[in-house]
Design a protein around this motif. Structure first.
Motif, PDB file in Angstrom:
ATOM      1  N   LEU A 205       0.829  -1.197   0.000  1.00  0.00           N
ATOM      2  CA  LEU A 205       0.000   0.000   0.000  1.00  0.00           C
ATOM      3  C   LEU A 205       0.870   1.256   0.000  1.00  0.00           C
ATOM      4  N   ASN A 206       0.385   2.296  -0.648  1.00  0.00           N
ATOM      5  CA  ASN A 206       1.019   3.599  -0.566  1.00  0.00           C
ATOM      6  C   ASN A 206       0.795   4.136   0.846  1.00  0.00           C
ATOM      7  N   LYS A 207       1.872   4.379   1.583  1.00  0.00           N
ATOM      8  CA  LYS A 207       1.732   4.747   2.999  1.00  0.00           C
ATOM      9  C   LYS A 207       1.115   6.136   3.194  1.00  0.00           C
ATOM     10  N   LYS A 208       1.105   6.966   2.151  1.00  0.00           N
ATOM     11  CA  LYS A 208       0.575   8.318   2.288  1.00  0.00           C
ATOM     12  C   LYS A 208      -0.930   8.397   2.057  1.00  0.00           C
ATOM     13  N   ASN A 209      -1.434   7.549   1.133  1.00  0.00           N
ATOM     14  CA  ASN A 209      -2.868   7.651   0.826  1.00  0.00           C
ATOM     15  C   ASN A 209      -3.622   6.323   0.879  1.00  0.00           C
TER      16      ASN A 209
END
Length: 222
Positions: free
Chosen positions: A6-10
């Motif tokens: 997963l993209n940790k920011k979004n």
């Protein structure tokens, strides 16, 4: 797939390992770099597997027959991966390379249900169901020593050349040398107070944590 990035920011999905559909277990993913490729290694009831970190592609698998629950985390060292499981299963060491890893050994010396196995130097240490606390040669899988009477089943942590052991049935905490020469106890005490929420079938299953010169111990709400 079992594994997802997963993209940790979004929170958006970067990739999922669709070629790796095994059911999830308790064993943690470990990141390794082998032959210049970063990958994530995971143990399930069916196999030990490695996926490419960049896109989730399944790189290799080695068969494993876990029972009920697969809990201990794999150990990686110098192109080799060591795994162990409880419920009478045992342990094995595989050598990475090519499309399929090769088994170096498969035996029942270390049957670690939970509590963890630690590699210290060229040896492995942990609790084996039926064998007690033991030391195992990492390269050969042979038993070096074991101790059944001093402490029963539990979890292990390591710092400064010592092992910190927590007995699941009593909360006894024991300090021993991290040595392949045998069990050398340096001291012990009992975790107190202990939880009042634990069911009669429950144990002290929380692993000890060592950080900044302090040993952290807990038992459910404590």
């Amino acid at each position: 797939g079992l594994m997802v990035a997963l993209n940790k920011k979004n929170g958006t999905t970067v990739w999922s390992s669709e070629a790796f559909p095994d059911g999830a277990q308790y064993s943690s993913i470990i990141p390794i770099v082998f032959e210049g490729v970063r990958q994530y290694v995971q143990l399930t009831q069916k196999a030990l597997s490695g996926v490419r970190a960049s896109d989730g592609k399944l790189l290799w698998q080695s068969p494993w027959t876990g029972r009920t629950a697969v809990i201990p985390t794999p150990i990686y060292s110098d192109g080799h991966v060591y795994i162990s499981s409880g419920y009478g299963v045992g342990c094995k060491l595989v050598k990475l390379g090519g499309s399929k890893p090769k088994d170096v050994y498969v035996n029942k010396t270390m049957k670690n249900h939970h509590g963890g196995v630690i590699k210290f130097g060229n040896h492995l240490f942990g609790y084996s169901d039926g064998g007690g606390w033991l030391c195992q040669d990492f390269k050969t899988g042979e038993l070096v020593w074991n101790e059944k009477r001093a402490l029963s089943k539990g979890a292990i942590a390591c710092a400064d050349g010592k092992f910190y052991l927590v007995e699941e049935s009593t909360g006894n905490v024991v300090l021993i040398d991290a040595s392949y020469k045998g069990w050398k106890e340096r001291g012990r005490f009992q975790l107190t107070p202990q939880t009042k929420q634990r069911s009669p079938s429950g144990k002290v299953w929380t692993h000890p944590v060592i950080s900044n010169g302090r040993l952290y111990l807990r038992d459910q709400e404590m």
